[in-house]
Design an enzyme around this catalytic site. Structure first.
Site, PDB file in Angstrom:
ATOM      1  N   SER A   1       0.851  -1.192   0.000  1.00 55.14           N
ATOM      2  CA  SER A   1       0.000   0.000   0.000  1.00 55.14           C
ATOM      3  C   SER A   1       0.879   1.231   0.000  1.00 55.14           C
ATOM      4  O   SER A   1       2.024   1.207   0.500  1.00 55.14           O
ATOM      5  CB  SER A   1      -0.906   0.023   1.234  1.00 55.14           C
ATOM      6  OG  SER A   1      -1.558   1.267   1.368  1.00 55.14           O
TER       7      SER A   1
ATOM      8  N   TYR B   1      -2.399  -0.278  10.634  1.00 58.66           N
ATOM      9  CA  TYR B   1      -2.399  -0.642   9.213  1.00 58.66           C
ATOM     10  C   TYR B   1      -1.095  -0.219   8.548  1.00 58.66           C
ATOM     11  O   TYR B   1      -0.456  -1.006   7.830  1.00 58.66           O
ATOM     12  CB  TYR B   1      -3.593   0.020   8.525  1.00 58.66           C
ATOM     13  CG  TYR B   1      -3.707  -0.264   7.046  1.00 58.66           C
ATOM     14  CD1 TYR B   1      -4.145  -1.502   6.582  1.00 58.66           C
ATOM     15  CD2 TYR B   1      -3.382   0.718   6.115  1.00 58.66           C
ATOM     16  CE1 TYR B   1      -4.249  -1.761   5.219  1.00 58.66           C
ATOM     17  CE2 TYR B   1      -3.488   0.477   4.746  1.00 58.66           C
ATOM     18  CZ  TYR B   1      -3.922  -0.754   4.309  1.00 58.66           C
ATOM     19  OH  TYR B   1      -4.028  -1.003   2.964  1.00 58.66           O
TER      20      TYR B   1
END
Length: 698
Positions: free
Chosen positions: A575, A588
């Site tokens: 990501s 995250y």
């Protein structure tokens, strides 16, 4: 081989109103739907039809015959060649004899009716030379068993009570067509002819009577064999020598052996594996006569064109080996097989023979386990296995009643290295770039996972979809199977946080295809919370799925790729958040950063083995992405102080390019790293985020 199930029945109501070509297609599909009648791609059918000639307007007799490369079970009307019968008859004046029969194939296009582009097959003269309106040429196990017996002619007369003739083996072609016609003329009233070592020719005045004649003759052959076997008290293949391994032991051996076997057989060209553990195969590989019968080779040319004339038998002693010892043993077995096959080529080659083809085995027999077939793609490997099952059936029946004999070696070679077969191989289109490659995609049922899988399937790869959501997984697999073919796609339910589940997924990939070449670690979640509100449970959930899960997947991928010995590509879908922190997403972002560092370590350790590892960093893939269907969407909207419905516009407008990012964009970058396009790239990162200055790689 059993007759417990009747052959498909002719449905008069279904075909009401069909014209002759449609009846021919229906008959062909019926015959091809049952492997007891003929193999995939094997056999051929024809009908002689009166049609209006587009040039003269007059009625002309036209031969409709299965074209080159078709499959009876699935073919449509465009699978048939159409040729003028009067031109086919005129070819006889051009025939210069057996030594020149191959040149007759070049005349067939000159006989084409109505500019039909479907190429005529080498079997066309077998149909045009016989005087019947409808002709079938099938390769049923029961008839081949009789055709492959030492006393085939005598037994043919006995089985069919003189209603079926018998001819000695001759390679299909123009000469065989002429001899069939002459034999038929000399023996009026026949219902068919058996060709030694090959199969059955049968006929009828109508499509229906032809079909019923064909299946009746096959049923008669099978019934006679069953009765004779029972009368003699015959024991198949000399009886059992081994028992089956229990399923867990069998699966463990296959998971260990298949990647090594596939890797060593793929040194020149990528190959895929198919496993068959059917009752017929196990009866054969566990038998006392295994080695003796396997050495004789297959009889029917349709069989050994797919399987090579002989299989490789791997001793049970290999099953206990592992690591370098296992690799060395299998390498020695393959080397011995290649040397034997090369010697066969040198003994039999002619001045104009094509060059030696891949000398590796296609069929590998494993006592107590079953059969592995290896070929350029999954469908070809599976079909080769089906053909060898036919050969097993033939050997069982022939030996129970008489003595099985294989085709003479030189005859087998002349078929395998036939110049016309070589020309057919050369005409085949170049394979897509991922043919022979196997990819495992975690999170495969999600939007990004599906897009990645579609991208690789479109380029010829086989894909194992891995996901924890069984219902979504089954839906995705079904859709991809419909689009790309069932051979190309498999699904396995996997919890990436569970070590045993991950190992089982890779064992499954090995059993289905022979191991992985590409692994895309893509399973994921998303979460957001201010740091002081981030619970230990939330932190651990992110670490468990996004860090530990990716580690487990990559570790097992690394092991299997290393055992296979052909390198591989690992792609981590991380990501943008792994490169730059996002507000209120500590757990995250930390886990995604761990994925990126994991990839770098894999690249470092994998380089000596040709194992590459790279990262694709998406950002804000909203459409179709499962992580945006839960609280993540609400949380990101709250963190950025906007409405949920404005998220896509928000992320688009904050990008440098002012463009939305879609799952297909991630798939394109992933495909680049998965394929040979990036063969010299490892340890790299590609951001697919429409431009984010803070996330620039440094």
């Amino acid at each position: 081989m059993t007759m417990s199930k009747p052959f498909p029945s002719w449905d008069d109501q279904f075909v009401a109103g069909f014209d002759e070509p449609q009846l021919l297609q229906y008959r062909s599909n019926l015959l091809g739907s049952d492997l007891r009648i003929t193999n995939y791609g094997g056999g051929n059918t024809s009908a002689k039809v009166m049609q209006r000639d587009p040039l003269t307007g007059m009625q002309a007799e036209v031969l409709w015959v299965k074209g080159s490369g078709g499959d009876l079970g699935s073919m449509k009307l465009d699978g048939f060649s159409t040729l003028y019968m009067h031109k086919l008859r005129d070819l006889k004046a051009l025939y210069r004899g057996l030594e020149h029969e191959d040149e007759m194939v070049a005349y067939l296009p000159h006989c084409t009716f109505n500019l039909n582009p479907r190429a005529a097959s080498i079997d066309t003269p077998l149909h045009s030379s016989l005087p019947y309106a409808h002709v079938d040429h099938m390769h049923p196990d029961a008839v081949i068993a009789i055709a492959a017996m030492e006393n085939s002619e005598e037994i043919t007369r006995k089985v069919f009570e003189g209603q079926v003739g018998w001819m000695p083996w001759l390679r299909p072609g123009y000469e065989l067509g002429q001899r069939l016609a002459a034999y038929n003329e000399a023996h009026p009233g026949l219902r068919g002819i058996v060709l030694a070592g090959h199969g059955l020719f049968s006929w009828g005045d109508t499509a229906k009577s032809c079909y019923e004649n064909t299946v009746d003759l096959i049923a008669r052959a099978q019934s006679w064999l069953e009765q004779e076997r029972e009368k003699r008290g015959a024991i198949a293949f000399g009886g059992a020598q081994f028992d089956n391994l229990a399923a867990p032991q069998r699966d463990a051996v296959l998971a260990k052996v298949l990647p090594v076997l596939r890797g060593l057989a793929s040194q020149a060209n990528p190959m895929l594996a198919h496993v068959n553990t059917s009752a017929e195969v196990l009866e054969f590989v566990n038998s006392k006569d295994l080695l003796a019968l396997a050495a004789l080779g297959t009889s029917c040319p349709d069989h050994f064109l797919r399987t090579k004339i002989r299989p490789l038998v791997i001793s049970e002693a290999v099953y206990s080996q592992s690591g370098d010892e296992l690799t060395k043993t299998i390498e020695q077995l393959l080397a011995a097989y290649r040397a034997d096959y090369t010697a066969y080529y040198e003994r039999c080659k002619r001045a104009n023979s094509p060059a030696l083809r891949d000398p590796n085995p296609v069929v590998i027999l494993l006592p107590r386990i079953g059969m592995v077939t290896i070929a350029k793609d999954k469908a070809t490997a599976r079909i080769a296995g089906e053909f060898y099952v036919n050969a097993i059936n033939v050997m069982r029946e022939a030996n129970a009643v008489d003595k099985y004999i294989g085709l003479p070696e030189q005859e087998a070679f002349d078929i395998e290295y036939w110049l016309l077969e070589e020309a057919k191989l050369q005409r085949m289109p170049r394979p897509k770039p991922m043919v022979g490659k196997v990819a495992l995609v975690t999170g495969g049922a999600g939007g990004i996972g599906q897009a990645i899988s579609h991208r690789m399937l479109a380029e010829g790869a086989c894909v194992v979809l891995s996901d924890i959501d069984q219902a979504s997984l089954e839906t995705a697999v079904a859709a991809m199977a419909k689009k790309y073919g069932a051979d190309h796609i498999r699904g396995v339910v996997t919890d990436v946080t569970d070590e045993a589940s991950v190992i089982a997924a890779f064992d499954y990939a090995a059993a289905q295809y022979g191991g992985v070449d590409v692994v895309v670690s893509n399973a994921g979640i998303a979460s957001a919370a201010p740091l002081e509100e981030t619970s230990l449970a939330l932190w651990n959930r992110n670490q468990s799925i996004l860090a530990t899960g990716y580690f487990l997947v990559c570790r097992e991928a690394f092991k299997q790729m290393k055992a296979k010995g052909l390198g591989g590509s690992i792609v981590i879908v991380a990501s943008k958040n792994g490169m730059v922190a996002s507000n209120q997403a500590t757990a995250y972002c930390a886990a995604k950063a761990a994925e990126i560092q994991l990839s770098r370590n894999i690249a470092l350790e994998g380089a000596p083995f040709g194992i590459r590892s790279n990262v694709v960093n998406p950002d804000a893939v909203i459409r179709g992405s499962k992580i945006w269907t839960g609280k993540w969407s609400e949380e990101r909207a709250a963190a950025n102080k906007i409405e949920e419905g404005d998220l896509e516009a928000f992320y688009r407008d904050r990008s440098m390019l002012k463009r939305s990012v879609f799952a297909e964009d991630i798939a394109e970058a992933t495909y680049f790293f998965a394929s040979e396009l990036s063969s010299k790239s490892t340890g790299n990162i590609v951001n697919v985020d429409a431009g984010n200055l803070a996330a620039f790689t440094r």
